[in-house]
Scaffold this motif. Structure first.
Motif, PDB file in Angstrom:
ATOM      1  N   ILE A  29       1.759  15.284   6.806  1.00  0.00           N
ATOM      2  CA  ILE A  29       0.692  15.433   5.803  1.00  0.00           C
ATOM      3  C   ILE A  29      -0.624  14.886   6.351  1.00  0.00           C
ATOM      4  O   ILE A  29      -1.679  15.505   6.201  1.00  0.00           O
ATOM      5  CB  ILE A  29       1.086  14.737   4.485  1.00  0.00           C
ATOM      6  CG1 ILE A  29       2.237  15.499   3.824  1.00  0.00           C
ATOM      7  CG2 ILE A  29      -0.113  14.642   3.545  1.00  0.00           C
ATOM      8  CD1 ILE A  29       2.859  14.768   2.653  1.00  0.00           C
ATOM      9  N   ILE A  30      -0.582  13.740   6.985  1.00  0.00           N
ATOM     10  CA  ILE A  30      -1.806  13.135   7.535  1.00  0.00           C
ATOM     11  C   ILE A  30      -2.412  14.023   8.613  1.00  0.00           C
ATOM     12  O   ILE A  30      -3.629  14.188   8.686  1.00  0.00           O
ATOM     13  CB  ILE A  30      -1.507  11.716   8.074  1.00  0.00           C
ATOM     14  CG1 ILE A  30      -1.233  10.777   6.907  1.00  0.00           C
ATOM     15  CG2 ILE A  30      -2.663  11.198   8.924  1.00  0.00           C
ATOM     16  CD1 ILE A  30      -0.683   9.428   7.317  1.00  0.00           C
ATOM     17  N   GLU A  40      -6.515   5.159   7.416  1.00  0.00           N
ATOM     18  CA  GLU A  40      -6.919   3.817   6.983  1.00  0.00           C
ATOM     19  C   GLU A  40      -6.031   3.342   5.838  1.00  0.00           C
ATOM     20  O   GLU A  40      -5.602   2.187   5.815  1.00  0.00           O
ATOM     21  CB  GLU A  40      -8.395   3.798   6.553  1.00  0.00           C
ATOM     22  CG  GLU A  40      -9.368   3.993   7.694  1.00  0.00           C
ATOM     23  CD  GLU A  40      -9.330   2.866   8.721  1.00  0.00           C
ATOM     24  OE1 GLU A  40      -8.926   1.740   8.392  1.00  0.00           O
ATOM     25  OE2 GLU A  40      -9.725   3.138   9.862  1.00  0.00           O
ATOM     26  N   TYR A  41      -5.754   4.247   4.905  1.00  0.00           N
ATOM     27  CA  TYR A  41      -4.848   3.904   3.805  1.00  0.00           C
ATOM     28  C   TYR A  41      -3.450   3.596   4.353  1.00  0.00           C
ATOM     29  O   TYR A  41      -2.784   2.670   3.906  1.00  0.00           O
ATOM     30  CB  TYR A  41      -4.776   5.041   2.781  1.00  0.00           C
ATOM     31  CG  TYR A  41      -3.748   4.766   1.713  1.00  0.00           C
ATOM     32  CD1 TYR A  41      -4.045   3.905   0.655  1.00  0.00           C
ATOM     33  CD2 TYR A  41      -2.483   5.324   1.775  1.00  0.00           C
ATOM     34  CE1 TYR A  41      -3.099   3.621  -0.306  1.00  0.00           C
ATOM     35  CE2 TYR A  41      -1.527   5.046   0.818  1.00  0.00           C
ATOM     36  CZ  TYR A  41      -1.844   4.194  -0.221  1.00  0.00           C
ATOM     37  OH  TYR A  41      -0.904   3.910  -1.167  1.00  0.00           O
ATOM     38  N   GLU A  42      -3.043   4.372   5.338  1.00  0.00           N
ATOM     39  CA  GLU A  42      -1.717   4.193   5.938  1.00  0.00           C
ATOM     40  C   GLU A  42      -1.593   2.800   6.562  1.00  0.00           C
ATOM     41  O   GLU A  42      -0.568   2.129   6.408  1.00  0.00           O
ATOM     42  CB  GLU A  42      -1.508   5.278   7.004  1.00  0.00           C
ATOM     43  CG  GLU A  42      -0.095   5.574   7.298  1.00  0.00           C
ATOM     44  CD  GLU A  42       0.634   6.332   6.193  1.00  0.00           C
ATOM     45  OE1 GLU A  42       1.815   6.605   6.400  1.00  0.00           O
ATOM     46  OE2 GLU A  42       0.055   6.619   5.131  1.00  0.00           O
ATOM     47  N   LEU A  46       1.023  -0.084   5.441  1.00  0.00           N
ATOM     48  CA  LEU A  46       1.925  -0.713   6.415  1.00  0.00           C
ATOM     49  C   LEU A  46       1.796  -2.228   6.382  1.00  0.00           C
ATOM     50  O   LEU A  46       2.806  -2.937   6.464  1.00  0.00           O
ATOM     51  CB  LEU A  46       1.641  -0.177   7.817  1.00  0.00           C
ATOM     52  CG  LEU A  46       2.232   1.208   8.075  1.00  0.00           C
ATOM     53  CD1 LEU A  46       1.496   1.898   9.196  1.00  0.00           C
ATOM     54  CD2 LEU A  46       3.713   1.106   8.365  1.00  0.00           C
ATOM     55  N   ALA A  47       0.587  -2.734   6.252  1.00  0.00           N
ATOM     56  CA  ALA A  47       0.401  -4.188   6.151  1.00  0.00           C
ATOM     57  C   ALA A  47       1.131  -4.727   4.925  1.00  0.00           C
ATOM     58  O   ALA A  47       1.747  -5.805   4.983  1.00  0.00           O
ATOM     59  CB  ALA A  47      -1.087  -4.531   6.102  1.00  0.00           C
ATOM     60  N   LEU A  67      -2.508   4.119  14.793  1.00  0.00           N
ATOM     61  CA  LEU A  67      -3.582   3.494  15.581  1.00  0.00           C
ATOM     62  C   LEU A  67      -4.000   4.369  16.761  1.00  0.00           C
ATOM     63  O   LEU A  67      -5.176   4.396  17.134  1.00  0.00           O
ATOM     64  CB  LEU A  67      -3.138   2.120  16.085  1.00  0.00           C
ATOM     65  CG  LEU A  67      -3.083   1.026  15.036  1.00  0.00           C
ATOM     66  CD1 LEU A  67      -2.381  -0.207  15.598  1.00  0.00           C
ATOM     67  CD2 LEU A  67      -4.474   0.673  14.537  1.00  0.00           C
ATOM     68  N   SER A  68      -3.048   5.075  17.347  1.00  0.00           N
ATOM     69  CA  SER A  68      -3.360   5.907  18.513  1.00  0.00           C
ATOM     70  C   SER A  68      -4.303   7.059  18.165  1.00  0.00           C
ATOM     71  O   SER A  68      -4.872   7.683  19.057  1.00  0.00           O
ATOM     72  CB  SER A  68      -2.078   6.440  19.152  1.00  0.00           C
ATOM     73  OG  SER A  68      -1.480   7.413  18.317  1.00  0.00           O
ATOM     74  N   LEU A  69      -4.482   7.317  16.879  1.00  0.00           N
ATOM     75  CA  LEU A  69      -5.398   8.374  16.441  1.00  0.00           C
ATOM     76  C   LEU A  69      -6.766   7.832  16.053  1.00  0.00           C
ATOM     77  O   LEU A  69      -7.657   8.594  15.664  1.00  0.00           O
ATOM     78  CB  LEU A  69      -4.791   9.122  15.247  1.00  0.00           C
ATOM     79  CG  LEU A  69      -3.469   9.829  15.528  1.00  0.00           C
ATOM     80  CD1 LEU A  69      -2.901  10.395  14.244  1.00  0.00           C
ATOM     81  CD2 LEU A  69      -3.643  10.916  16.572  1.00  0.00           C
TER      82      LEU A  69
END
Length: 120
Positions: A29-30, A40-42, A46-47, A67-69
């Motif tokens: 979906i992302i 950013e929401y993801e 995760l945090a 993060l790799s994106l």
């Protein structure tokens, strides 16, 4: 709908963050969103997951994928550029928090190594 899938998978992952199918649905979906605004929401979600499930290997792998994106990880950048970047510093803080909760958190330490390899 996308929104319903994101909400459903969020609930599943808050209960069981090692559900690879839910992570893959979220990833698909992302990736359909060209702006990648959901990343950013993801990272925030995760945090939150790490506060309850700090040793979820699937969640840490999904975090590295997200993060790799994003800058500074998506493109080549010299070590000083990455090290000074707020996102890099925030990731180091997240690792420190998770490692403080449990010194034997293999996944947190592995994530820290992944980060440090980016500046070596």
């Amino acid at each position: 709908s996308r929104k319903a899938l994101l909400e459903s998978t969020r609930v599943i992952l808050l209960i069981n963050p090692d559900n690879h199918t839910a992570w893959n649905v979220r990833r698909r979906i992302i990736m359909q969103d060209e702006s990648l605004a959901g990343l950013e929401y993801e990272l925030k979600m995760l945090a939150l997951i790490f506060t309850k499930h700090p040793k979820s290997g699937a969640a840490w792998a999904h975090r590295r994928w997200a993060l790799s994106l994003l800058d500074p990880f998506k493109e080549w950048c010299d070590a000083s550029c990455i090290y000074k970047h707020k996102r890099f510093q925030d990731e180091l803080k997240l690792c420190a928090q998770n490692s403080a909760m449990n010194k034997n958190n293999y996944y947190s330490w592995t994530h820290r190594i992944w980060l440090l390899e980016k500046i070596s």
